[in-house]
Design a protein around this motif. Structure first.
Motif, PDB file in Angstrom:
ATOM      1  N   ASP A  65       0.828  -1.208   0.000  1.00 34.24           N
ATOM      2  CA  ASP A  65       0.000   0.000   0.000  1.00 34.24           C
ATOM      3  C   ASP A  65       0.865   1.263   0.000  1.00 34.24           C
ATOM      4  OD1 ASP A  65      -2.253  -1.567   0.027  1.00 34.24           O
ATOM      5  OD2 ASP A  65      -2.649  -1.334   2.168  1.00 34.24           O
ATOM      6  N   ARG A  66       1.860   1.284   0.852  1.00 29.83           N
ATOM      7  CA  ARG A  66       2.704   2.481   0.943  1.00 29.83           C
ATOM      8  C   ARG A  66       3.548   2.672  -0.309  1.00 29.83           C
ATOM      9  NH1 ARG A  66       5.133   3.253   7.046  1.00 29.83           N
ATOM     10  NH2 ARG A  66       3.210   2.885   8.219  1.00 29.83           N
ATOM     11  N   PHE A  67       3.994   1.562  -0.886  1.00 29.24           N
ATOM     12  CA  PHE A  67       4.794   1.670  -2.103  1.00 29.24           C
ATOM     13  C   PHE A  67       3.949   2.222  -3.249  1.00 29.24           C
ATOM     14  CE2 PHE A  67       6.997   0.393  -5.916  1.00 29.24           C
ATOM     15  CZ  PHE A  67       8.328   0.605  -5.595  1.00 29.24           C
ATOM     16  N   ALA A  68       2.751   1.697  -3.409  1.00 32.37           N
ATOM     17  CA  ALA A  68       1.866   2.184  -4.469  1.00 32.37           C
ATOM     18  C   ALA A  68       1.631   3.682  -4.305  1.00 32.37           C
ATOM     19  CB  ALA A  68       0.542   1.424  -4.445  1.00 32.37           C
ATOM     20  N   HIS A  69       1.378   4.121  -3.084  1.00 34.26           N
ATOM     21  CA  HIS A  69       1.172   5.548  -2.829  1.00 34.26           C
ATOM     22  C   HIS A  69       2.433   6.346  -3.152  1.00 34.26           C
ATOM     23  CE1 HIS A  69      -0.442   9.160  -0.943  1.00 34.26           C
ATOM     24  NE2 HIS A  69       0.706   9.273  -0.287  1.00 34.26           N
ATOM     25  N   ARG A  70       3.583   5.807  -2.804  1.00 34.98           N
ATOM     26  CA  ARG A  70       4.843   6.535  -3.003  1.00 34.98           C
ATOM     27  C   ARG A  70       5.141   6.781  -4.467  1.00 34.98           C
ATOM     28  NH1 ARG A  70       8.605   9.076  -4.017  1.00 34.98           N
ATOM     29  NH2 ARG A  70      10.504   9.491  -2.822  1.00 34.98           N
ATOM     30  N   VAL A  71       4.867   5.799  -5.322  1.00 38.18           N
ATOM     31  CA  VAL A  71       5.186   5.960  -6.736  1.00 38.18           C
ATOM     32  C   VAL A  71       3.993   6.452  -7.550  1.00 38.18           C
ATOM     33  CG1 VAL A  71       6.983   4.201  -6.606  1.00 38.18           C
ATOM     34  CG2 VAL A  71       4.693   3.547  -7.401  1.00 38.18           C
ATOM     35  N   GLY A  72       2.800   6.513  -6.936  1.00 39.99           N
ATOM     36  CA  GLY A  72       1.636   7.020  -7.641  1.00 39.99           C
ATOM     37  C   GLY A  72       0.946   5.992  -8.513  1.00 39.99           C
ATOM     38  N   ALA A  73       0.921   4.745  -8.059  1.00 41.74           N
ATOM     39  CA  ALA A  73       0.220   3.687  -8.787  1.00 41.74           C
ATOM     40  C   ALA A  73      -1.004   3.244  -7.995  1.00 41.74           C
ATOM     41  CB  ALA A  73       1.149   2.493  -9.010  1.00 41.74           C
ATOM     42  N   ARG A  74      -2.006   2.671  -8.682  1.00 39.06           N
ATOM     43  CA  ARG A  74      -3.196   2.172  -7.984  1.00 39.06           C
ATOM     44  C   ARG A  74      -2.879   0.909  -7.185  1.00 39.06           C
ATOM     45  NH1 ARG A  74      -8.405   3.303  -8.996  1.00 39.06           N
ATOM     46  NH2 ARG A  74      -8.990   1.086  -8.916  1.00 39.06           N
ATOM     47  N   HIS A  75      -2.022   0.074  -7.732  1.00 38.17           N
ATOM     48  CA  HIS A  75      -1.757  -1.218  -7.110  1.00 38.17           C
ATOM     49  C   HIS A  75      -0.265  -1.506  -7.094  1.00 38.17           C
ATOM     50  CE1 HIS A  75      -6.043  -2.207  -7.445  1.00 38.17           C
ATOM     51  NE2 HIS A  75      -5.980  -1.775  -8.701  1.00 38.17           N
ATOM     52  N   ALA A  76       0.183  -2.226  -6.065  1.00 40.41           N
ATOM     53  CA  ALA A  76       1.533  -2.757  -5.988  1.00 40.41           C
ATOM     54  C   ALA A  76       1.447  -4.172  -5.439  1.00 40.41           C
ATOM     55  CB  ALA A  76       2.416  -1.892  -5.095  1.00 40.41           C
ATOM     56  N   VAL A  77       2.200  -5.082  -6.039  1.00 36.40           N
ATOM     57  CA  VAL A  77       2.209  -6.489  -5.637  1.00 36.40           C
ATOM     58  C   VAL A  77       3.659  -6.878  -5.364  1.00 36.40           C
ATOM     59  CG1 VAL A  77       1.638  -8.852  -6.295  1.00 36.40           C
ATOM     60  CG2 VAL A  77       0.177  -6.956  -7.063  1.00 36.40           C
ATOM     61  N   ALA A  78       3.956  -7.231  -4.116  1.00 35.87           N
ATOM     62  CA  ALA A  78       5.329  -7.530  -3.705  1.00 35.87           C
ATOM     63  C   ALA A  78       5.730  -8.938  -4.127  1.00 35.87           C
ATOM     64  CB  ALA A  78       5.461  -7.373  -2.197  1.00 35.87           C
ATOM     65  N   CYS A  79       6.937  -9.045  -4.661  1.00 33.17           N
ATOM     66  CA  CYS A  79       7.464 -10.316  -5.166  1.00 33.17           C
ATOM     67  C   CYS A  79       8.794 -10.650  -4.493  1.00 33.17           C
ATOM     68  CB  CYS A  79       7.675 -10.248  -6.679  1.00 33.17           C
ATOM     69  SG  CYS A  79       6.188  -9.918  -7.634  1.00 33.17           S
ATOM     70  N   ALA A  80       9.220 -11.897  -4.674  1.00 34.52           N
ATOM     71  CA  ALA A  80      10.439 -12.368  -4.029  1.00 34.52           C
ATOM     72  C   ALA A  80      11.693 -11.727  -4.603  1.00 34.52           C
ATOM     73  CB  ALA A  80      10.534 -13.888  -4.157  1.00 34.52           C
ATOM     74  N   THR A  81      11.666 -11.367  -5.886  1.00 34.85           N
ATOM     75  CA  THR A  81      12.809 -10.729  -6.541  1.00 34.85           C
ATOM     76  C   THR A  81      12.303  -9.786  -7.629  1.00 34.85           C
ATOM     77  OG1 THR A  81      13.043 -12.408  -8.291  1.00 34.85           O
ATOM     78  CG2 THR A  81      14.243 -12.798  -6.224  1.00 34.85           C
ATOM     79  N   GLY A  82      13.184  -8.918  -8.092  1.00 33.95           N
ATOM     80  CA  GLY A  82      12.847  -8.077  -9.232  1.00 33.95           C
ATOM     81  C   GLY A  82      12.673  -8.891 -10.495  1.00 33.95           C
ATOM     82  N   THR A  83      13.470  -9.942 -10.650  1.00 34.12           N
ATOM     83  CA  THR A  83      13.341 -10.812 -11.821  1.00 34.12           C
ATOM     84  C   THR A  83      11.984 -11.507 -11.829  1.00 34.12           C
ATOM     85  OG1 THR A  83      15.739 -11.183 -11.777  1.00 34.12           O
ATOM     86  CG2 THR A  83      14.420 -12.714 -13.075  1.00 34.12           C
ATOM     87  N   ALA A  84      11.534 -11.941 -10.654  1.00 38.13           N
ATOM     88  CA  ALA A  84      10.199 -12.546 -10.556  1.00 38.13           C
ATOM     89  C   ALA A  84       9.125 -11.546 -10.947  1.00 38.13           C
ATOM     90  CB  ALA A  84       9.957 -13.058  -9.134  1.00 38.13           C
ATOM     91  N   ALA A  85       9.302 -10.293 -10.550  1.00 44.09           N
ATOM     92  CA  ALA A  85       8.332  -9.258 -10.910  1.00 44.09           C
ATOM     93  C   ALA A  85       8.235  -9.116 -12.426  1.00 44.09           C
ATOM     94  CB  ALA A  85       8.715  -7.931 -10.262  1.00 44.09           C
ATOM     95  N   ILE A  86       9.380  -9.107 -13.104  1.00 44.52           N
ATOM     96  CA  ILE A  86       9.371  -8.996 -14.570  1.00 44.52           C
ATOM     97  C   ILE A  86       8.733 -10.231 -15.194  1.00 44.52           C
ATOM     98  CG2 ILE A  86      10.827  -8.843 -16.624  1.00 44.52           C
ATOM     99  CD1 ILE A  86      12.805  -7.203 -14.952  1.00 44.52           C
ATOM    100  N   HIS A  87       9.043 -11.403 -14.666  1.00 44.30           N
ATOM    101  CA  HIS A  87       8.453 -12.646 -15.182  1.00 44.30           C
ATOM    102  C   HIS A  87       6.928 -12.571 -15.132  1.00 44.30           C
ATOM    103  CE1 HIS A  87       8.257 -17.349 -14.753  1.00 44.30           C
ATOM    104  NE2 HIS A  87       7.698 -16.907 -15.867  1.00 44.30           N
TER     105      HIS A  87
END
Length: 403
Positions: A65-87
């Motif tokens: 929630d705080r990350f989404a607010h910080r960057v100005g996005a509606r949603h943020a979904v936390a992942c184990a790695t940045g590579t996983a996020a891209i996948h």
């Protein structure tokens, strides 16, 4: 989740003690190490004592929630790695086996490996000299050419904001929208960066494309030890991201999974660390700017190209990087050896993806700029708690090399 009263005061002092043992062997100044203080320890201990140590726990949702607010996005979904996020991000955009994904050529291999995970084919796009990011002219020319010739277009264009420097996205977005191609932003290195002029003024990197992906690796501006984040304004994509990152489990008596999913969620302990780092992000970004300014002022006049500074594209200078001029008489590798001898932990810039053995057969649009950035480029120490004394040691070593 009440922070300690002293935690917010430890952006500089107090962080050194939390570096891994041996981080500064024989006085070596490291390239980029995490800045950990009392606030981080408080949140991590709270997570441990709560018993929620895996991917279930209140810190995960709060960090999102705080990350989404910080960057100005509606949603943020936390992942184990940045590579996983891209996948997962590529999956969200419909990438399937046999599809093509255009990707920045000058970037870390974690940007392209997820394309291969999906059985898709990367096409690498060279950099341009103004920002060191993906060349919008090369991209537009190839998309237009394919459309005119009736050839297949890529499923996705993956734009990387390298080294904390935002890409010039306006012409890239124009080209992609003209041909109905989705954009995934790899913002792994650009937390805290964005645009202050033009169409995207006021926006943070990662929030222009349909999907944006961030990394919290140990050397990033803010870290969770390891971790990543998907951001999007699309409600359906966000819901699907949460589903896929939790093994595609559906509510039912017992375990029921309706498709192939992934064990990609961030842990509650890591999210607690991330929350503390996010609360200190403004201080971290300000420190990066101060370090970059000192380097700019002190290295000016040496046979170097300094990092891009483009009006309206507000970089964080995640890794402060320079290019050795061809006329300097000595090479980048000579400089790296000199700096190591003087206890300075500098590092060469990446080898472009088209030069990596697993991707040697991938098509490349352009190629000379990325090769040149690798041949001449290196990053200098720029931890957010880098002292002025240590930075002076780096600067003196640079001057002694060119003396």
């Amino acid at each position: 989740m009440t922070p300690p009263t002293t935690g917010r005061l430890e952006a500089g002092g107090g962080a050194r003690e939390a570096h891994a043992p041996g981080a500064r062997v024989s006085g070596m100044i490291p390239l980029a190490v995490p800045n950990i203080g009392a606030l981080e320890r408080h949140y991590v201990v709270e997570a441990v004592e709560s018993g929620y140590v895996s991917s279930v726990g209140p810190f995960v949702a709060e960090f999102e929630d705080r990350f989404a607010h910080r960057v100005g996005a509606r949603h943020a979904v936390a992942c184990a790695t940045g590579t996983a996020a891209i996948h997962i991000g590529l999956l969200l955009l419909g990438v399937e086996p046999g599809d093509e994904v255009f990707c920045s050529d000058f970037t870390f291999v974690g940007s392209v490996n997820p394309i291969a995970y999906l059985g898709a084919r990367p096409v690498f796009v060279d950099s341009e000299t103004r920002t060191w990011n993906l060349d919008a002219v090369l991209l537009a020319e190839e998309l237009d050419r394919r459309a005119t010739a009736g050839e297949p277009l890529p499923k996705v264009v993956e734009v990387v904001h390298v080294l904390g420097q935002p890409a010039d996205l306006e012409p890239i977005v124009d080209a992609c929208e003209r041909h109905g191609v989705a954009i995934l932003e790899d913002a792994a290195e650009s937390l805290g960066a964005g645009w202050s002029a033009g169409r995207y003024s006021g926006k943070h990197t990662g929030t222009v494309g349909r999907v944006g992906c961030f990394s919290f690796n140990g050397n990033k501006i803010a870290t969770t030890g390891g971790g990543g984040m998907i951001v999007t304004d699309d409600d359906e994509l966000a819901a699907r991201a949460r589903h896929l990152t939790t093994q595609a489990k559906v509510p039912d008596v017992g375990y029921l999974h309706d498709e192939i999913g992934y064990n990609y969620r961030l842990t509650n302990i890591a999210a607690g660390l991330g929350l503390a780092q996010l609360e200190r992000l403004d201080d971290f970004v300000a420190a990066k700017h101060r370090i970059a300014q000192r380097y700019d002022e002190s290295l000016e006049g040496l046979p170097l190209a300094l990092p891009p500074r483009v009006a309206g594209l507000d970089a964080t200078y995640w890794l402060y990087s320079v290019l050795v001029d061809d006329g300097a008489g000595r090479s980048r590798d000579d400089l790296l050896a000199h700096l190591e001898h003087h206890g300075v932990g500098a590092r060469a810039l990446w080898r472009p993806l088209h030069a990596q053995p697993p991707f040697a057969d991938a098509p490349v649009l352009g190629g000379r700029i990325g090769d040149d950035l690798f041949r001449r480029g290196l990053s200098l120490p720029c931890s957010t708690d880098l002292t002025q004394g240590d930075q002076r040691r780096v600067i003196d070593a640079m001057h002694s090399f060119f003396a």
